[in-house]
Design a protein around this motif. Sequence first.
Motif, PDB file in Angstrom:
ATOM      1  N   ALA A  40      10.652  58.371  -7.755  1.00 37.99           N
ATOM      2  CA  ALA A  40      11.512  57.539  -6.904  1.00 37.99           C
ATOM      3  C   ALA A  40      12.697  56.951  -7.665  1.00 37.99           C
ATOM      4  CB  ALA A  40      10.679  56.417  -6.289  1.00 37.99           C
ATOM      5  N   ASN A  41      12.588  56.797  -8.990  1.00 37.36           N
ATOM      6  CA  ASN A  41      13.606  56.041  -9.733  1.00 37.36           C
ATOM      7  C   ASN A  41      14.449  56.846 -10.712  1.00 37.36           C
ATOM      8  OD1 ASN A  41      13.115  52.996  -9.065  1.00 37.36           O
ATOM      9  ND2 ASN A  41      11.068  53.865  -9.333  1.00 37.36           N
ATOM     10  N   LEU A  42      13.987  58.030 -11.121  1.00 39.59           N
ATOM     11  CA  LEU A  42      14.761  58.823 -12.090  1.00 39.59           C
ATOM     12  C   LEU A  42      16.023  59.389 -11.442  1.00 39.59           C
ATOM     13  CD1 LEU A  42      12.045  60.821 -14.078  1.00 39.59           C
ATOM     14  CD2 LEU A  42      13.638  59.135 -14.998  1.00 39.59           C
ATOM     15  N   LYS A  43      17.134  59.300 -12.167  1.00 38.96           N
ATOM     16  CA  LYS A  43      18.418  59.785 -11.644  1.00 38.96           C
ATOM     17  C   LYS A  43      18.891  61.066 -12.329  1.00 38.96           C
ATOM     18  CE  LYS A  43      19.945  55.099 -10.495  1.00 38.96           C
ATOM     19  NZ  LYS A  43      20.943  54.033 -10.743  1.00 38.96           N
ATOM     20  N   HIS A  44      18.390  61.354 -13.534  1.00 39.64           N
ATOM     21  CA  HIS A  44      18.898  62.482 -14.297  1.00 39.64           C
ATOM     22  C   HIS A  44      17.952  63.684 -14.288  1.00 39.64           C
ATOM     23  CE1 HIS A  44      21.213  59.095 -16.060  1.00 39.64           C
ATOM     24  NE2 HIS A  44      22.158  60.001 -16.170  1.00 39.64           N
ATOM     25  N   GLN A  45      17.013  63.718 -13.345  1.00 37.35           N
ATOM     26  CA  GLN A  45      16.057  64.821 -13.310  1.00 37.35           C
ATOM     27  C   GLN A  45      16.436  65.831 -12.228  1.00 37.35           C
ATOM     28  OE1 GLN A  45      13.773  65.391 -10.679  1.00 37.35           O
ATOM     29  NE2 GLN A  45      13.915  63.509  -9.483  1.00 37.35           N
ATOM     30  N   SER A  46      16.067  67.100 -12.514  1.00 36.86           N
ATOM     31  CA  SER A  46      16.295  68.155 -11.522  1.00 36.86           C
ATOM     32  C   SER A  46      14.978  68.680 -10.962  1.00 36.86           C
ATOM     33  CB  SER A  46      17.078  69.308 -12.147  1.00 36.86           C
ATOM     34  OG  SER A  46      16.374  69.883 -13.230  1.00 36.86           O
ATOM     35  N   GLY A  47      13.875  68.105 -11.414  1.00 43.46           N
ATOM     36  CA  GLY A  47      12.557  68.482 -10.911  1.00 43.46           C
ATOM     37  C   GLY A  47      11.491  67.650 -11.600  1.00 43.46           C
ATOM     38  N   ILE A  48      10.448  67.282 -10.869  1.00 47.20           N
ATOM     39  CA  ILE A  48       9.378  66.463 -11.453  1.00 47.20           C
ATOM     40  C   ILE A  48       8.058  66.850 -10.810  1.00 47.20           C
ATOM     41  CG2 ILE A  48       9.848  64.588  -9.820  1.00 47.20           C
ATOM     42  CD1 ILE A  48       8.877  62.636 -12.018  1.00 47.20           C
ATOM     43  N   ALA A  49       7.004  66.870 -11.608  1.00 49.96           N
ATOM     44  CA  ALA A  49       5.676  67.230 -11.100  1.00 49.96           C
ATOM     45  C   ALA A  49       4.617  66.602 -11.986  1.00 49.96           C
ATOM     46  CB  ALA A  49       5.507  68.746 -11.064  1.00 49.96           C
ATOM     47  N   ILE A  50       3.452  66.366 -11.409  1.00 47.88           N
ATOM     48  CA  ILE A  50       2.288  65.952 -12.176  1.00 47.88           C
ATOM     49  C   ILE A  50       1.241  67.048 -12.050  1.00 47.88           C
ATOM     50  CG2 ILE A  50       1.283  64.656 -10.230  1.00 47.88           C
ATOM     51  CD1 ILE A  50       0.152  62.690 -12.362  1.00 47.88           C
ATOM     52  N   PHE A  51       0.538  67.315 -13.138  1.00 53.45           N
ATOM     53  CA  PHE A  51      -0.459  68.376 -13.102  1.00 53.45           C
ATOM     54  C   PHE A  51      -1.561  68.071 -14.107  1.00 53.45           C
ATOM     55  CE2 PHE A  51       2.976  69.500 -15.931  1.00 53.45           C
ATOM     56  CZ  PHE A  51       2.353  69.930 -17.078  1.00 53.45           C
ATOM     57  N   ALA A  52      -2.709  68.687 -13.889  1.00 48.85           N
ATOM     58  CA  ALA A  52      -3.857  68.535 -14.780  1.00 48.85           C
ATOM     59  C   ALA A  52      -4.606  69.855 -14.812  1.00 48.85           C
ATOM     60  CB  ALA A  52      -4.768  67.414 -14.297  1.00 48.85           C
ATOM     61  N   VAL A  53      -5.360  70.081 -15.899  1.00 45.13           N
ATOM     62  CA  VAL A  53      -6.047  71.361 -16.090  1.00 45.13           C
ATOM     63  C   VAL A  53      -7.506  71.115 -16.427  1.00 45.13           C
ATOM     64  CG1 VAL A  53      -6.123  73.505 -17.423  1.00 45.13           C
ATOM     65  CG2 VAL A  53      -3.920  72.444 -16.926  1.00 45.13           C
ATOM     66  N   ARG A  54      -8.362  71.900 -15.813  1.00 43.24           N
ATOM     67  CA  ARG A  54      -9.787  71.913 -16.168  1.00 43.24           C
ATOM     68  C   ARG A  54     -10.144  73.351 -16.558  1.00 43.24           C
ATOM     69  NH1 ARG A  54     -14.465  68.591 -15.707  1.00 43.24           N
ATOM     70  NH2 ARG A  54     -16.124  69.807 -16.670  1.00 43.24           N
ATOM     71  N   SER A  55     -10.630  73.538 -17.771  1.00 45.12           N
ATOM     72  CA  SER A  55     -10.938  74.885 -18.267  1.00 45.12           C
ATOM     73  C   SER A  55     -12.398  75.246 -18.016  1.00 45.12           C
ATOM     74  CB  SER A  55     -10.647  74.966 -19.771  1.00 45.12           C
ATOM     75  OG  SER A  55      -9.282  74.706 -20.036  1.00 45.12           O
ATOM     76  N   ASN A  56     -12.675  76.538 -18.147  1.00 45.54           N
ATOM     77  CA  ASN A  56     -14.044  77.079 -18.088  1.00 45.54           C
ATOM     78  C   ASN A  56     -14.748  76.786 -16.767  1.00 45.54           C
ATOM     79  OD1 ASN A  56     -13.857  78.072 -20.756  1.00 45.54           O
ATOM     80  ND2 ASN A  56     -14.370  76.033 -21.548  1.00 45.54           N
ATOM     81  N   ILE A  57     -14.031  76.935 -15.670  1.00 44.79           N
ATOM     82  CA  ILE A  57     -14.704  76.808 -14.377  1.00 44.79           C
ATOM     83  C   ILE A  57     -15.050  78.207 -13.872  1.00 44.79           C
ATOM     84  CG2 ILE A  57     -13.329  74.747 -13.859  1.00 44.79           C
ATOM     85  CD1 ILE A  57     -12.165  76.626 -11.539  1.00 44.79           C
ATOM     86  N   THR A  58     -15.865  78.268 -12.836  1.00 42.81           N
ATOM     87  CA  THR A  58     -16.276  79.547 -12.256  1.00 42.81           C
ATOM     88  C   THR A  58     -15.780  79.653 -10.823  1.00 42.81           C
ATOM     89  OG1 THR A  58     -18.255  79.633 -13.652  1.00 42.81           O
ATOM     90  CG2 THR A  58     -18.240  81.021 -11.680  1.00 42.81           C
ATOM     91  N   ILE A  59     -15.192  80.799 -10.493  1.00 44.36           N
ATOM     92  CA  ILE A  59     -14.739  81.074  -9.130  1.00 44.36           C
ATOM     93  C   ILE A  59     -15.615  82.176  -8.550  1.00 44.36           C
ATOM     94  CG2 ILE A  59     -12.831  81.901  -7.701  1.00 44.36           C
ATOM     95  CD1 ILE A  59     -10.876  80.695  -9.539  1.00 44.36           C
ATOM     96  N   LYS A  60     -16.055  81.973  -7.326  1.00 45.88           N
ATOM     97  CA  LYS A  60     -16.946  82.947  -6.688  1.00 45.88           C
ATOM     98  C   LYS A  60     -16.315  83.499  -5.412  1.00 45.88           C
ATOM     99  CE  LYS A  60     -21.167  80.721  -8.383  1.00 45.88           C
ATOM    100  NZ  LYS A  60     -22.457  80.088  -7.993  1.00 45.88           N
TER     101      LYS A  60
END
Length: 420
Positions: free
Chosen positions: A101-121
């Motif tokens: 909401a407050n940054l003026k000099h950015q061209s893109g912003i994101a938050i992300f997190a990673v969890r390793s070693n999971i299983t997909i079925k």
Amino acid sequence: MLILRLILESFRFAWNALRMNLLRTVLSLLGVTIGIFAIIAVFTLVDSLEKNIKESFSFLGAGVIYVEKWPYTPDANGEYKWWDFMSRPNASYNEYKFLQANLKHQSGIAIFAVRSNITIKRKNNSISEVDLRGSSFGYSDIFEINITRGRYFTRTEVESGRNVVILGNNLGQNLFPNEDPVGKEVKMSGLKFMVIGVLKKEGESFLGTPSNDDTAIIPYNSFRKLYQTGTGAINEIGSSIGIKGYDADVGLVELENEITGLMRTRRGLKPREDDSFALNRPEAIANVIGGVFDVFGVAGWIIGGFSILVGGFGIANIMFVSVKERTNIIGIQKSLGAKNYFILFQFLFEAIFLSVIGGAAGLILVLLITFIPIGNLEVVLSLKNIVLGLGVSAGIGTVSGIIPAALAARLDPVIAIRSN
């Protein structure tokens, strides 16, 4: 016209010297060939290593600043105070919304997190050791997301935390070997997710750094349903806030200063208190890598320098012999009106041509190296190194030929004609 005549005549004499005394000339030029080969081979390998390593870190993005708990590199004193960093809070979702909401000099912003070693079925198929990445809507503005089938998340899906997923290429092929994954369901941590897209295959990088081929990307708020993150707590799965600046480096400095001020305000830090967060830039890793490879570059100059020195003496020897053999011709040219500078440049160009021939042979040897497979390392002889090799060769030819050329130019025409 005079310059062209000089060049053509010098080239003719150089070619005759090479043809008439092939063994002597080749042996004399061998030092230049080996020297240029040593220097350019080292530079080519160093440049290729540096390029491949930097490309391996491309998953960090370009022109991006990360707000995180842990810094990438030690401080200015070379210390990495992990005991202080451990007590820092993680970047939170509310801090992400505040910066957005407050940054003026950015061209893109994101938050992300990673969890390793999971299983997909998927029915009877399952894949383990998968990296699950939760990301906000602006993630595609920070990183290059190439989707071959399907689509990216909508803003509504991200904000509401819908159970949708984008699969890496390997996951899509292995879970759905004979069908299109888009519109089908997979199961992660007991929850069903609908596949809305499949990423383009990236392949393995030189250092084996993370690629999206074995990654599943889900909305950040969906990720928070599965794991504790985004609250800022010390012991939760750490989130990163990625902020993309504009291309100019000055713009990134302004962005970094702006982020620092806003984060200190948000966390209520007093003027004398240290930052409780790290602002990481991938360029810091690139600078460390560049510093290491500079040492190899210096080693290349030292190794090749000795060979080039020997080659320079060899070319000088050829030119002294050439002056001796053509003294009579020089006298005739001078008696017919040839100026001293004409004789000087004639022999000087001849020395340069011979040296460049030796350097070109060294470059050909380097080019042959690029065709040898070296694992995942892609070795490329760049135009910059070709120009450098030819430039150094021409420089050695100039230095080696200047004294013989000057002696030839100063010969007395009468004495020169009478010589045998």
